[in-house]
Each structure stands twice: as structure tokens, then as C-alpha cells.
Motif scaffolding. Structure first.
Motif, PDB file in Angstrom:
ATOM      1  N   SER A 156       0.780  -1.103  -0.060  1.00  0.00           N
ATOM      2  CA  SER A 156       0.013  -0.123   0.049  1.00  0.00           C
ATOM      3  C   SER A 156       0.910   1.280   0.054  1.00  0.00           C
ATOM      4  CB  SER A 156      -0.930   0.024   1.117  1.00  0.00           C
ATOM      5  OG  SER A 156      -0.288  -0.042   2.245  1.00  0.00           O
ATOM      6  N   TRP A 186      -6.390   0.290  -6.664  1.00  0.00           N
ATOM      7  CA  TRP A 186      -7.133  -0.789  -5.874  1.00  0.00           C
ATOM      8  C   TRP A 186      -5.935  -1.566  -5.155  1.00  0.00           C
ATOM      9  CZ3 TRP A 186     -11.450  -1.527  -3.098  1.00  0.00           C
ATOM     10  CH2 TRP A 186     -11.761  -2.748  -2.658  1.00  0.00           C
ATOM     11  N   ALA A 202      -3.951   0.560  -2.756  1.00  0.00           N
ATOM     12  CA  ALA A 202      -4.650   1.285  -1.707  1.00  0.00           C
ATOM     13  C   ALA A 202      -4.612   0.616  -0.311  1.00  0.00           C
ATOM     14  CB  ALA A 202      -6.104   1.444  -2.182  1.00  0.00           C
ATOM     15  N   ASP A 219      -6.243  -0.482   3.535  1.00  0.00           N
ATOM     16  CA  ASP A 219      -7.657  -0.891   3.840  1.00  0.00           C
ATOM     17  C   ASP A 219      -8.684   0.095   4.268  1.00  0.00           C
ATOM     18  OD1 ASP A 219      -6.552  -3.389   3.544  1.00  0.00           O
ATOM     19  OD2 ASP A 219      -6.034  -3.564   6.088  1.00  0.00           O
ATOM     20  N   THR A 249      -9.073   2.837   2.562  1.00  0.00           N
ATOM     21  CA  THR A 249      -9.423   3.384   1.335  1.00  0.00           C
ATOM     22  C   THR A 249     -10.173   2.438   0.664  1.00  0.00           C
ATOM     23  OG1 THR A 249      -7.453   4.918   1.127  1.00  0.00           O
ATOM     24  CG2 THR A 249      -8.491   4.444  -0.983  1.00  0.00           C
ATOM     25  N   ARG A 250      -9.953   1.106   0.655  1.00  0.00           N
ATOM     26  CA  ARG A 250     -10.488  -0.156  -0.007  1.00  0.00           C
ATOM     27  C   ARG A 250     -12.051   0.043   0.426  1.00  0.00           C
ATOM     28  NH1 ARG A 250      -6.305  -4.881  -0.562  1.00  0.00           N
ATOM     29  NH2 ARG A 250      -5.302  -4.022  -2.065  1.00  0.00           N
ATOM     30  N   LYS A 251     -12.363   0.131   1.920  1.00  0.00           N
ATOM     31  CA  LYS A 251     -13.434  -0.009   2.456  1.00  0.00           C
ATOM     32  C   LYS A 251     -14.450   1.246   2.102  1.00  0.00           C
ATOM     33  CE  LYS A 251     -12.073  -2.512   6.694  1.00  0.00           C
ATOM     34  NZ  LYS A 251     -11.753  -2.356   8.218  1.00  0.00           N
TER      35      LYS A 251
END
Length: 230
Positions: free
Chosen positions: A77, A211, A214, A216, A218-220
Motif C-alpha cells: 500500500s 485498488w 490502496a 484498507d 481506502t478500500r472500505k
């Protein structure tokens, strides 16, 4: 017989001397944001490691920006610090080098990103007159920057304002000022929509790229937004 330099050659030599400038180099894990109130164009795909500096005092906005290995998985990340402002007094045609204070290898990137500690040296070993000031300028998250219209904060604009003449930034010589709140954000995408098929393919590739890189949080955020669009 005495040799006399032609006047045209003398003029050319003087012109070349006046055009000479100092140079500041930063490692790949850092990026320029602004110089003396102007944004510096750079990206993860086009890293700018050197800038030329004329004699005088310059204010340069830089931030730490690196890819790190996740502690609990094999994924990677991006990690970013808030900008820090370097005030550098240039007094000649010198080559300056910025490096992390702890050495080339940053052992704890997340801790380092909270308040990057750096040193600036000259390749000729001469004294360097500089100051470093931390800021708490935070970049908007991946989701808010992508889908928040034009209201998202442009960190380059903020950095340019922080390096403008007359902007007061508290700092100690050679030592960053008070440690700010951590600003570790994921990389962002341009907030422009694809106009044709090739642009759409490119956008899809970029989404996949970011993605994979990124964090965690940001992904959420992205998943939450995407589910609402279904």
C-alpha cells in the motif's frame, strides 16, 4: 604573443556563468509539491528528483510518499506524509542532497510519515543553511477526491500557498517543528470521467492499479460508495 579572448567568447562565458544554478536532489521515496508559491508537476509515474535553484532563499514543499509492505499480509500500500516545508538559502552553484535523517533505509515508514525527519547536505561538504517545518495539510481520501466534485482539497495548491512569500511557518533550523497529526492517505485518481472507450479502458486499469495499492481504509470507503451505486 599574448592571447586575447574574443569579446563574443567573453560574453558567452559571462552569460553561461549567470545562468548557472544550484540543484536539489531528493530520493524516490519523496516528491516535490511546490516551489516558492508554484506547484511542481510530478506523479508516481513521472518522478521528479531534481530542481534547479537560483541564488537566494527558497521555500520548497516536499512530502514522503512510498509503497510499503503490509504487516499482516503480502499486499502493498501507499503511505504519504503531510507536506513539510524546506526553507533553503542558496549561495552558489552547489549540489544539494536531501536524505532521511536516519539514513537511506527508513525502518518504520508509518512512524516516519507522521513527521519526516530529513537532512540536507552539499556534495562538496560545505555548510547548508536550511530550516524544516512540518505542516498538518491533509489530502482528501481516494473516495472524496474521486466523487466529491470540485470541493476536494488540492494538496498541491495548499502546498503552493504554504511556500508563498510572506507565509509564516514555525520551524527550527535543521530540525522539524512540533509533530503534527499523522496524515497517511492512499493515492488518488484524477476526478475526470472517461470520454470514449479507450479512456474507459485506461480508467479501469488505473482503478485496478490503485485498488491493489490502496490501504484498507481506502478500500472500505470505495466499497461503501460502490455498493450504494448498485
Amino acid at each position: 604573443m599574448k592571447s586575447v579572448m574574443p569579446i563574443t567568447a567573453l560574453i558567452a562565458l559571462l552569460g553561461a556563468s549567470s545562468a548557472m544554478a544550484a540543484n536539489l536532489t531528493i530520493p524516490m521515496a519523496f516528491e516535490y509539491l511546490a516551489l516558492d508559491g508554484k506547484k511542481i508537476e510530478s506523479s508516481v509515474f513521472n518522478h521528479k528528483s531534481d530542481i534547479s535553484l537560483e541564488n537566494g532563499t527558497h521555500k520548497i514543499a516536499i512530502r514522503y510518499h512510498d509503497m510499503i509492505q503490509d504487516d499482516f499480509s503480502d499486499s502493498e500500500s501507499f503511505i504519504k506524509s503531510s507536506p513539510f516545508i524546506v526553507t533553503l538559502a542558496v549561495d552558489g552553484d552547489h549540489d544539494y542532497q536531501l536524505m532521511p535523517a536516519e539514513g537511506e533505509v527508513i525502518k518504520r515508514p508509518k512512524t516516519f510519515a507522521k513527521a519526516p525527519q530529513i537532512v540536507i547536505t552539499r556534495t562538496d561538504g560545505g555548510n547548508v543553511n536550511y530550516k524544516v517545518a512540518q505542516t498538518d495539510i491533509k489530502e482528501d481520501s481516494f473516495v472524496s477526491k474521486l466523487f466529491g466534485g470540485n470541493d476536494g482539497k488540492d494538496i498541491e495548491v495548499a502546498a503552493a500557498a504554504a511556500t508563498s512569500t510572506g507565509v509564516a511557518v514555525a520551524a527550527n533550523a535543521h530540525t522539524p517543528a512540533a509533530t503534527p497529526t499523522s496524515s497517511v492517505e492512499a493515492a488518488t485518481l484524477p476526478a475526470t470521467l472517461p470520454a470514449n472507450a479507450s479512456d474507459a479502458d485506461h480508467a479501469q486499469q488505473m482503478l485496478q492499479y490503485w485498488w491493489l495499492h490502496a490501504d484498507d481504509k481506502t478500500r472500505k470507503e470505495f466499497m461503501s460508495w460502490a455498493i450504494q451505486q448498485l
